[in-house]
Design a protein around this motif. Structure first.
Motif, short mmCIF file in Angstrom:
data_model
loop_
_atom_site.label_atom_id
_atom_site.label_comp_id
_atom_site.label_asym_id
_atom_site.label_seq_id
_atom_site.Cartn_x
_atom_site.Cartn_y
_atom_site.Cartn_z
N GLY A 79 6.08 -4.72 6.56
CA GLY A 79 5.06 -5.55 5.91
C GLY A 79 4.31 -4.77 4.85
N ARG A 80 4.36 -3.43 4.92
CA ARG A 80 3.70 -2.61 3.90
C ARG A 80 4.70 -1.69 3.22
N MET A 81 5.99 -1.94 3.48
CA MET A 81 6.99 -1.08 2.86
C MET A 81 7.08 -1.42 1.37
N ASN A 82 7.04 -0.39 0.55
CA ASN A 82 7.20 -0.55 -0.89
C ASN A 82 7.90 0.69 -1.42
N LEU A 83 8.29 0.64 -2.68
CA LEU A 83 9.07 1.72 -3.28
C LEU A 83 8.38 3.07 -3.11
N ARG A 84 7.11 3.10 -3.48
CA ARG A 84 6.40 4.38 -3.45
C ARG A 84 6.26 4.89 -2.01
#
Length: 594
Positions: free
Chosen positions: A109-114
């Motif tokens: 749910g908070r996974m992003n590229l950075r």
């Protein structure tokens, strides 16, 4: 050098796609995805555990209990770095996962590229750290010394036996010096906590501390890494403010309409002033002016809130420079000393294209500088002279004071950031003035002699004359809003008013010679959308003259409709500059063709 190979054990297709896309965006990374622990065992048996450099495991696999997936990764692929992925509260699993052998934890749910790339990079760095420690303490010291974040190695009594250069800046905030350097944070291997660290200059910054167990000089020790998390906290605040903004938008529509009604009420009250007793009229006029400024400030807040929440880019609006200066001077008069005078010479209708809020800051800064200069001048009669004029096609603003003047050594650098002649000045105000003026394709300069005051001169490109004879059909169902907008626009254009879409169509059947159709979206009966759809059939050419007017509250269906029409939208309460620009942009394509 071969690619980094990542084994992803994840049963959720969406999460797997996000993870794979982010990891494979990193040069040299290849992801092999399996859906279950059983498939992972088959893959490792087929390819060999040594084939993988990193394993990412979902902690909620259908065929694995609790931390079983981590145990599989650590036993079957021991040389690979292990990263745990969870949808549960990280506080519930973080410590246990790290103790079980995971090098880092990613929250679904908070996974992003950075975040994913940072977690993998950090996990690999930490794994490399441990490997090198096993090879040699000398190599380990080199790795720890080069670590980018503040790092301490402490023994079982929390005595610091090693720290890197990055840790030196934080030492006063996290170490006790007596009897020797001792870490104040009581951490055990696997612990993760967030704390505030006071820097030597007194600033307090949020940090995350993580601990890993190692062997140092043949004795158990703990590596503690402190990471500055200010950027992450700022991102969290931004997300929270965005949520707040979305909630605030629900009330924007009603507030906007009430501001428009207040404008009309103030205008009606001003119209009655000639009938008021002569001795009371000036007081009432001053009261109305203060009310009018307050209403405009509320209107600005409403527009800013809407623009911030919907990320509308700032536009160049039509600004009456003289009117803006007069408004700014109202508040300055009360702040001036009794022996100081404010004289205005404002040419009528000097208009520029610009950001009203930015230009207001320019005028406020120059007026405040002039007032502060008079406060530092010897006693006597002093004045501030403010002039707005047209010079060679440019709008020119001059703010002149009879203060002590500007020292010669400051004049050439007065608009540089940090340069000030005031004891308590910051050197930011005039630097801001220059930035704004230059962003508006203008120039600013100062003339001054010691003891002879100073004159600041701003020169901006003036807006050309407006189109003449523009006819506007205003469709607005609320009588007070219609009256206020008719008064607002009527000084420039020939405005006709109807109160619903049906009346608009009836009027256009007899007279379609309008350059702009300013149509409210929310009307009873035939609303703005239905009106536009009727125009497409009965008067298709007129659809290119429609400008919609909205209170800001719109359903997704209505937003799709507006996007399909590609017509401009003005938001209530109407901003005069924005309205003029939009109306004249539309009219410029129809004047002569109407």
């Amino acid at each position: 050098m071969r690619d980094h190979r990542v084994l992803l054990i994840e049963d959720n297709d969406v999460d797997a796609a996000i993870f794979t896309r982010c990891v494979e965006a990193m040069p040299g990374y290849q992801v092999v995805r399996v859906r279950s622990l059983e498939q992972a065992e088959e893959t490792v048996e087929r390819l060999g555990g040594a084939w993988f450099d990193l394993v990412a495991v979902d902690l909620t696999l259908p065929d694995a209990m609790d931390l079983e997936a981590i145990h599989f990764a650590r036993t079957q692929i021991p040389q690979a770095v292990c990263v745990a992925v969870t949808a549960r509260d990280p506080d519930e699993v973080d410590e246990r996962a790290l103790r079980a052998g995971a090098a880092d934890l990613l929250e679904k749910g908070r996974m992003n590229l950075r975040g994913i790339q940072r977690a993998i990079s950090h996990a690999i760095e930490r794994n490399e750290l441990v490997r090198r420690q096993l090879e040699s303490e000398r190599n380990l010291r080199s790795v720890l010394a080069a670590w980018s974040e503040a790092l301490y190695v402490v023994d079982e009594d929390r005595q610091v036996v090693f720290s890197n250069d990055a840790a030196a800046a934080l030492a006063p905030g996290v170490l006790d010096t007596e009897p020797g350097p001792r870490l104040r944070l009581d951490l055990r291997p696997g612990d993760v906590l967030q704390t505030d660290v006071r820097l030597p200059g007194g600033e307090t910054v949020p940090a995350e501390a993580r601990a890993w167990g190692i062997t140092w000089a043949d004795r158990p020790a703990t590596v503690v890494v402190l990471r500055d998390i200010r950027a992450e906290r700022a991102a969290e605040r931004t997300r929270a403010l965005a949520e707040l903004g979305r909630g605030a938008l629900k009330g924007v529509h009603d507030i906007g309409n009430r501001v428009t009604a207040l404008r009309a009420s103030i205008a009606d009250a001003r119209a009655t002033l000639p009938a008021v007793a002569r001795e009371a009229a000036p007081t009432l006029e001053a009261t109305l002016e203060r009310m009018e400024r307050s209403v405009e400030q509320i209107a600005h807040v409403v527009r800013s809130s809407r623009e911030d929440a919907t990320k509308v880019r700032a536009r160049r609006l039509v600004v009456d420079l003289g009117a803006l200066v007069r408004s700014c001077c109202q508040d300055l008069r009360a702040a001036l000393e009794a022996d100081a005078d404010l004289r205005l010479q404002l040419h009528p209708r000097v208009e520029v294209l610009g950001d009203p809020a930015d230009l207001t800051r320019v005028v406020d800064n120059l007026l405040r500088n002039a007032a502060e200069a008079l406060a530092e001048a010897p006693e006597g009669d002093h004045e501030i002279r403010v002039q707005v004029s047209l010079v060679d096609g440019d709008a020119v603003l001059e703010v002149e004071d009879t203060g002590p003047g500007i020292p010669a050594h400051l004049r050439d650098h007065l608009f540089d950031e940090g340069v000030t002649g005031k004891v308590q000045g910051t050197g930011l105000g005039l630097a801001s003035v220059r930035r704004v003026v230059e962003a508006h394709a203008g120039t600013v300069e100062v003339r001054s002699e010691p003891g002879a005051g100073a004159c600041f001169r701003v020169r901006l490109p003036a807006r050309g004359p407006s189109l003449a004879g523009i006819r506007v059909l205003l469709l607005e169902d609320q009588a007070d809003v219609a009256r206020a907008n008719e008064r607002l626009l009527g000084e420039r254009y020939r405005v006709s008013v109807v109160h619903d879409g049906a009346a608009g169509l009836e009027l256009l059947a007899d007279d379609d010679d309008f350059h702009v159709l300013l149509c409210d979206l929310d009307m009873p009966g035939l609303d703005g959308r239905a009106f536009f759809e009727h125009l497409q059939v009965a008067h298709p050419a007129l659809t290119e003259r429609v400008v919609f007017c909205s209170g800001g509250a719109a359903t997704s269906e209505l937003e799709d409709f507006l996007a399909s029409t590609a017509r401009p939208v003005l938001h209530k309460p109407l901003d005069l500059g924005h309205a003029i620009q939009t109306i004249e942009d539309v009219a410029s394509r129809t004047v002569g063709a109407a």
